[in-house]
Design a protein around this motif. Structure first.
Motif, PDB file in Angstrom:
ATOM      1  N   ALA A  99       0.883  -1.038  -0.046  1.00  0.00           N
ATOM      2  CA  ALA A  99       0.096  -0.050   0.100  1.00  0.00           C
ATOM      3  C   ALA A  99       0.938   1.381   0.089  1.00  0.00           C
ATOM      4  O   ALA A  99       0.545   2.350  -0.668  1.00  0.00           O
ATOM      5  N   GLY A 100       2.046   1.345   0.767  1.00  0.00           N
ATOM      6  CA  GLY A 100       2.825   2.180   0.929  1.00  0.00           C
ATOM      7  C   GLY A 100       3.508   2.640  -0.591  1.00  0.00           C
ATOM      8  O   GLY A 100       3.738   3.828  -0.971  1.00  0.00           O
ATOM      9  N   GLN A 101       3.988   1.554  -1.124  1.00  0.00           N
ATOM     10  CA  GLN A 101       4.555   1.553  -2.659  1.00  0.00           C
ATOM     11  C   GLN A 101       3.604   2.114  -3.426  1.00  0.00           C
ATOM     12  O   GLN A 101       3.890   2.934  -4.175  1.00  0.00           O
ATOM     13  N   PHE A 102       2.473   1.631  -3.470  1.00  0.00           N
ATOM     14  CA  PHE A 102       1.400   1.961  -4.394  1.00  0.00           C
ATOM     15  C   PHE A 102       1.008   3.485  -4.302  1.00  0.00           C
ATOM     16  O   PHE A 102       1.028   4.150  -5.326  1.00  0.00           O
ATOM     17  N   TYR A 103       0.956   4.068  -3.131  1.00  0.00           N
ATOM     18  CA  TYR A 103       0.681   5.266  -3.095  1.00  0.00           C
ATOM     19  C   TYR A 103       1.723   6.256  -2.617  1.00  0.00           C
ATOM     20  O   TYR A 103       1.657   7.165  -2.050  1.00  0.00           O
ATOM     21  N   ALA A 104       2.993   5.800  -3.101  1.00  0.00           N
ATOM     22  CA  ALA A 104       4.152   6.408  -2.535  1.00  0.00           C
ATOM     23  C   ALA A 104       4.202   8.051  -3.093  1.00  0.00           C
ATOM     24  O   ALA A 104       4.761   8.798  -2.626  1.00  0.00           O
ATOM     25  N   HIS A 112       2.027  10.116  -2.634  1.00  0.00           N
ATOM     26  CA  HIS A 112       1.430  10.796  -1.399  1.00  0.00           C
ATOM     27  C   HIS A 112       2.328  10.835  -0.158  1.00  0.00           C
ATOM     28  O   HIS A 112       1.646  11.194   0.897  1.00  0.00           O
ATOM     29  N   LYS A 113       3.379  10.205  -0.174  1.00  0.00           N
ATOM     30  CA  LYS A 113       4.306   9.998   1.228  1.00  0.00           C
ATOM     31  C   LYS A 113       4.291  11.262   1.836  1.00  0.00           C
ATOM     32  O   LYS A 113       4.320  10.858   3.053  1.00  0.00           O
ATOM     33  N   GLU A 114       4.721  12.348   1.428  1.00  0.00           N
ATOM     34  CA  GLU A 114       4.523  13.427   2.261  1.00  0.00           C
ATOM     35  C   GLU A 114       3.427  14.320   2.452  1.00  0.00           C
ATOM     36  O   GLU A 114       3.607  15.309   3.387  1.00  0.00           O
ATOM     37  N   ARG A 115       2.318  13.557   2.139  1.00  0.00           N
ATOM     38  CA  ARG A 115       0.996  14.343   2.344  1.00  0.00           C
ATOM     39  C   ARG A 115       0.661  14.104   3.874  1.00  0.00           C
ATOM     40  O   ARG A 115       0.749  12.763   4.427  1.00  0.00           O
ATOM     41  N   PRO A 116      -0.209  14.665   4.517  1.00  0.00           N
ATOM     42  CA  PRO A 116      -0.548  14.626   6.189  1.00  0.00           C
ATOM     43  C   PRO A 116      -1.339  13.074   6.323  1.00  0.00           C
ATOM     44  O   PRO A 116      -1.271  12.774   7.313  1.00  0.00           O
ATOM     45  N   PHE A 117      -2.110  12.854   5.112  1.00  0.00           N
ATOM     46  CA  PHE A 117      -2.947  11.953   5.279  1.00  0.00           C
ATOM     47  C   PHE A 117      -2.296  10.436   5.242  1.00  0.00           C
ATOM     48  O   PHE A 117      -3.261   9.340   4.940  1.00  0.00           O
ATOM     49  N   PHE A 118      -1.003  10.472   4.531  1.00  0.00           N
ATOM     50  CA  PHE A 118      -0.530   9.329   4.006  1.00  0.00           C
ATOM     51  C   PHE A 118      -0.506   8.051   4.997  1.00  0.00           C
ATOM     52  O   PHE A 118      -1.117   7.188   4.572  1.00  0.00           O
ATOM     53  N   ASP A 174      -2.632   7.426   7.547  1.00  0.00           N
ATOM     54  CA  ASP A 174      -4.178   7.116   7.504  1.00  0.00           C
ATOM     55  C   ASP A 174      -4.499   6.194   6.167  1.00  0.00           C
ATOM     56  O   ASP A 174      -5.374   5.348   6.339  1.00  0.00           O
ATOM     57  N   LEU A 175      -4.218   6.778   5.365  1.00  0.00           N
ATOM     58  CA  LEU A 175      -4.471   6.079   3.733  1.00  0.00           C
ATOM     59  C   LEU A 175      -4.170   4.675   3.831  1.00  0.00           C
ATOM     60  O   LEU A 175      -4.786   3.709   3.534  1.00  0.00           O
ATOM     61  N   GLY A 231      -9.089   4.713  -9.084  1.00  0.00           N
ATOM     62  CA  GLY A 231      -9.019   4.902 -10.225  1.00  0.00           C
ATOM     63  C   GLY A 231      -7.742   5.651 -10.899  1.00  0.00           C
ATOM     64  O   GLY A 231      -7.591   6.731 -10.255  1.00  0.00           O
ATOM     65  N   SER A 232      -7.044   4.987 -11.461  1.00  0.00           N
ATOM     66  CA  SER A 232      -5.747   5.773 -12.139  1.00  0.00           C
ATOM     67  C   SER A 232      -6.387   7.120 -12.751  1.00  0.00           C
ATOM     68  O   SER A 232      -7.594   7.127 -13.191  1.00  0.00           O
TER      69      SER A 232
END
Ligand code: IDP
Length: 142
Positions: free
Chosen positions: A47-52, A54-60, A62-63, A118-119
């Motif tokens: 999940a962390g890699q998929f949403y990389a 957004h890594k610096e976003r405050p909601f990362f 929680d996401l 969705g992409s």
């Protein structure tokens, strides 16, 4: 219009609500074909890699925690203008702002638990489809 492929994820909240079939009906009704699908429980690393991005976003945090809270249904969709069409079906990120009749307006609770991914562009679609379905990316004309 171009035939495209895009990555879709039915998130843990929608899987828990037992609405996979209803969401698939919307894809099919819009002329999008499910060409690959896999149900899985994402690890924190996936999940962390998929949403990389957004890594610096405050909601990362929680996401990632939400995306690993239960099983997800992952599919590659194919059809004319598939990327934009799927985004239209999904509705805005925040379900409160999503148009009536969209997946998020009808099935999502909040901006965190918003039913689907969705992409958002051809470049991200190619990377995301290959992330979950190695060897399969943009439309190949087959
Ligand atoms: P998208 O899923 O509509 O493309 P993105 O901006 O790419 O939206 O964000 C990815 C995911 O991160 C969203 O679907 C949502 O679950 C979560 N997210 C985005 N913005 C926020 C926020 O402000 N608070 C909490 N979660 C957010």
């Amino acid at each position: 219009m171009a035939i495209e492929r895009t990555l879709s994820i039915i998130k843990p909240d929608a899987v828990k609500k037992n609405v996979i079939g209803q969401i698939y009906s919307r894809f099919e009704g819009a002329g999008l074909k499910v060409i690959a699908a896999r149900m899985t429980w994402l690890s924190e690393q996936e999940a962390g890699q998929f949403y990389a991005v957004h890594k610096e976003r405050p909601f990362f945090k929680d996401l990632v925690s939400f995306m690993t809270s239960g099983p997800v249904m992952i599919q590659a969709l194919e059809g004319e203008n598939a990327i934009a069409k799927n985004r239209e079906l999904m509705g805005a990120t925040d379900p409160k702002k999503a148009d009536k009749g969209t997946i998020r307006a009808d099935f999502a609770e909040s901006i965190d638990a918003n039913a689907v991914h969705g992409s958002d562009a051809p470049e991200t679609a190619a990377v995301e489809v290959a992330f979950f379905f190695p060897g399969m990316n943009t439309y190949s004309g087959r």
